[in-house]
Design a protein around this motif. Structure first.
Motif, mmCIF file in Angstrom:
data_model
loop_
_atom_site.group_PDB
_atom_site.id
_atom_site.type_symbol
_atom_site.label_atom_id
_atom_site.label_comp_id
_atom_site.label_asym_id
_atom_site.label_seq_id
_atom_site.Cartn_x
_atom_site.Cartn_y
_atom_site.Cartn_z
ATOM 1 N N SER A 1 10.085 -2.474 -0.757
ATOM 2 C CA SER A 1 10.050 -1.218 -0.004
ATOM 3 C C SER A 1 11.419 -0.540 -0.033
ATOM 4 O O SER A 1 11.504 0.684 -0.009
ATOM 5 C CB SER A 1 9.595 -1.462 1.434
ATOM 6 O OG SER A 1 10.503 -2.293 2.115
ATOM 7 N N THR B 1 0.167 4.571 9.498
ATOM 8 C CA THR B 1 1.268 4.913 8.606
ATOM 9 C C THR B 1 0.788 4.896 7.160
ATOM 10 O O THR B 1 1.156 5.754 6.358
ATOM 11 C CB THR B 1 2.453 3.941 8.801
ATOM 12 O OG1 THR B 1 2.839 3.972 10.176
ATOM 13 C CG2 THR B 1 3.628 4.312 7.928
ATOM 14 N N LYS B 2 -0.037 3.907 6.831
ATOM 15 C CA LYS B 2 -0.610 3.836 5.476
ATOM 16 C C LYS B 2 -1.363 5.131 5.149
ATOM 17 O O LYS B 2 -1.188 5.709 4.085
ATOM 18 C CB LYS B 2 -1.548 2.635 5.342
ATOM 19 C CG LYS B 2 -0.849 1.294 5.286
ATOM 20 C CD LYS B 2 -1.863 0.179 5.145
ATOM 21 C CE LYS B 2 -1.223 -1.169 5.031
ATOM 22 N NZ LYS B 2 -0.562 -1.413 3.759
ATOM 23 N N LYS C 1 -2.895 -3.635 -3.890
ATOM 24 C CA LYS C 1 -1.568 -3.830 -4.469
ATOM 25 C C LYS C 1 -1.672 -4.266 -5.929
ATOM 26 O O LYS C 1 -0.962 -3.751 -6.790
ATOM 27 C CB LYS C 1 -0.804 -4.869 -3.659
ATOM 28 C CG LYS C 1 0.630 -5.026 -4.059
ATOM 29 C CD LYS C 1 1.324 -6.092 -3.262
ATOM 30 C CE LYS C 1 1.963 -5.512 -2.046
ATOM 31 N NZ LYS C 1 2.838 -6.432 -1.346
ATOM 32 N N HIS D 1 3.445 -0.719 1.234
ATOM 33 C CA HIS D 1 4.485 -1.461 1.956
ATOM 34 C C HIS D 1 4.364 -1.343 3.477
ATOM 35 O O HIS D 1 4.883 -2.194 4.205
ATOM 36 C CB HIS D 1 5.878 -0.996 1.514
ATOM 37 C CG HIS D 1 6.185 -1.270 0.084
ATOM 38 N ND1 HIS D 1 6.043 -2.508 -0.496
ATOM 39 C CD2 HIS D 1 6.633 -0.465 -0.903
ATOM 40 C CE1 HIS D 1 6.387 -2.456 -1.767
ATOM 41 N NE2 HIS D 1 6.745 -1.225 -2.042
ATOM 42 N N ALA D 2 3.707 -0.313 3.956
ATOM 43 C CA ALA D 2 3.587 -0.110 5.404
ATOM 44 C C ALA D 2 2.625 -1.137 6.005
ATOM 45 O O ALA D 2 1.637 -1.520 5.377
ATOM 46 C CB ALA D 2 3.097 1.300 5.695
ATOM 47 N N TRP D 3 2.880 -1.571 7.205
ATOM 48 C CA TRP D 3 1.994 -2.540 7.864
ATOM 49 C C TRP D 3 1.031 -1.847 8.825
ATOM 50 O O TRP D 3 -0.053 -2.343 9.083
ATOM 51 C CB TRP D 3 2.797 -3.614 8.592
ATOM 52 C CG TRP D 3 3.671 -3.072 9.681
ATOM 53 C CD1 TRP D 3 4.965 -2.675 9.564
ATOM 54 C CD2 TRP D 3 3.310 -2.841 11.038
ATOM 55 N NE1 TRP D 3 5.440 -2.210 10.769
ATOM 56 C CE2 TRP D 3 4.436 -2.306 11.704
ATOM 57 C CE3 TRP D 3 2.142 -3.038 11.780
ATOM 58 C CZ2 TRP D 3 4.428 -1.967 13.042
ATOM 59 C CZ3 TRP D 3 2.143 -2.694 13.124
ATOM 60 C CH2 TRP D 3 3.283 -2.172 13.739
ATOM 61 N N ASN D 4 1.403 -0.684 9.324
ATOM 62 C CA ASN D 4 0.585 0.037 10.295
ATOM 63 C C ASN D 4 -0.475 0.858 9.553
ATOM 64 O O ASN D 4 -0.143 1.669 8.693
ATOM 65 C CB ASN D 4 1.490 0.952 11.126
ATOM 66 C CG ASN D 4 0.745 1.706 12.197
ATOM 67 O OD1 ASN D 4 -0.325 2.255 11.965
ATOM 68 N ND2 ASN D 4 1.331 1.756 13.378
ATOM 69 N N PRO D 5 -1.761 0.673 9.879
ATOM 70 C CA PRO D 5 -2.822 1.416 9.189
ATOM 71 C C PRO D 5 -2.670 2.937 9.276
ATOM 72 O O PRO D 5 -2.985 3.647 8.322
ATOM 73 C CB PRO D 5 -4.104 0.968 9.889
ATOM 74 C CG PRO D 5 -3.765 -0.319 10.550
ATOM 75 C CD PRO D 5 -2.304 -0.267 10.856
#
Length: 179
Positions: free
Chosen positions: A40, A80-81, A2, A74-78
Motif C-alpha cells: 500500500s 473505503t474500498k 487480489k 489494500h483498504a480494510w474498510n468496505p
C-alpha cells in the motif's frame, strides 16, 4: 480479487528489460505497479507522484485509475474500498474519454471490472471495452514493441470467457500469429 487483479497487472511487466530514468516512462510505472500490488505504501507513493504531474496524458490517468483500484484492495474498510472503486471508475472514464482507442487503458479497465464481484455493479464497460480492444487489435493500432502487451491482452480476453465464439476464434488466430 487480489489474485485476479494481479494477473491483469502482470501483463504490464512483460518485456521490461530495464527501467529508464524518466519517472513517467510507462515501463517504469508498470514495474512499480507490480510492487504496488503487494504494498500500500508503494501504491500511495506512485499515486501521489502521478497525481502531482501537471499535464497528465490519458495513459497516466489510466494508471492512476488502476492505482485507485489497488487502493481498494489494500483498504480494510468496505466503505473505503467502495470509495476507491468509485474513484477508479470515474478516473477510467476520464482516461478513456481522452484516448478512446488506447488498448492499454481499455485493458486495464476491462481487467479491473472483470475481477470486481458482479453484485457491486462495476461491469458496465466490459462489453464496450472488449469490443474496442478487439477492434483496435484488428486495426493493428499498437506499436511493434507492444506485441507482448497485445499477446497478454488476447490471452486474458480468451480466459475471461466474456467473448463471443466469433471473437474467440479471431483471438485464437491472433494469438497464434503473435508467437
Amino acid at each position: 480479487m487480489k489474485v485476479l487483479v494481479l494477473s491483469c497487472l502482470l501483463f504490464l511487466s512483460i518485456g521490461i528489460n530495464r527501467a529508464r530514468a524518466n519517472e513517467h516512462d510507462p515501463e517504469v510505472i508498470r514495474k512499480q505497479l507490480l510492487t504496488a500490488l503487494k504494498s500500500s505504501k508503494t501504491t500511495d507513493s506512485l499515486y501521489n507522484a502521478l497525481d502531482a504531474t501537471k499535464h497528465k496524458n490519458a495513459l497516466i490517468t489510466g494508471y492512476m485509475a488502476t492505482l485507485q483500484a489497488l487502493k481498494a484492495i489494500h483498504a480494510w474498510n468496505p466503505f473505503t474500498k467502495l470509495k476507491y472503486l468509485n474513484a477508479s471508475e470515474k478516473t477510467y472514464a476520464e482516461a478513456v474519454a481522452a484516448d478512446p482507442h488506447n488498448i492499454e487503458i481499455r485493458f486495464m479497465r476491462f481487467s479491473v471490472e472483470h475481477n470486481v464481484p458482479g453484485f457491486l455493479g462495476y461491469h458496465k464497460n466490459l462489453e464496450n471495452d472488449r469490443k474496442t480492444i478487439i477492434e483496435q487489435i484488428k486495426k493493428k493500432n499498437y506499436k511493434e514493441e507492444d506485441t507482448d502487451l497485445i499477446r497478454t491482452t488476447v490471452k486474458f480476453l480468451i480466459e475471461s470467457k466474456r467473448c463471443t465464439a466469433t471473437e474467440n476464434e479471431y483471438l485464437h488466430k491472433q494469438l497464434a500469429a503473435l508467437k
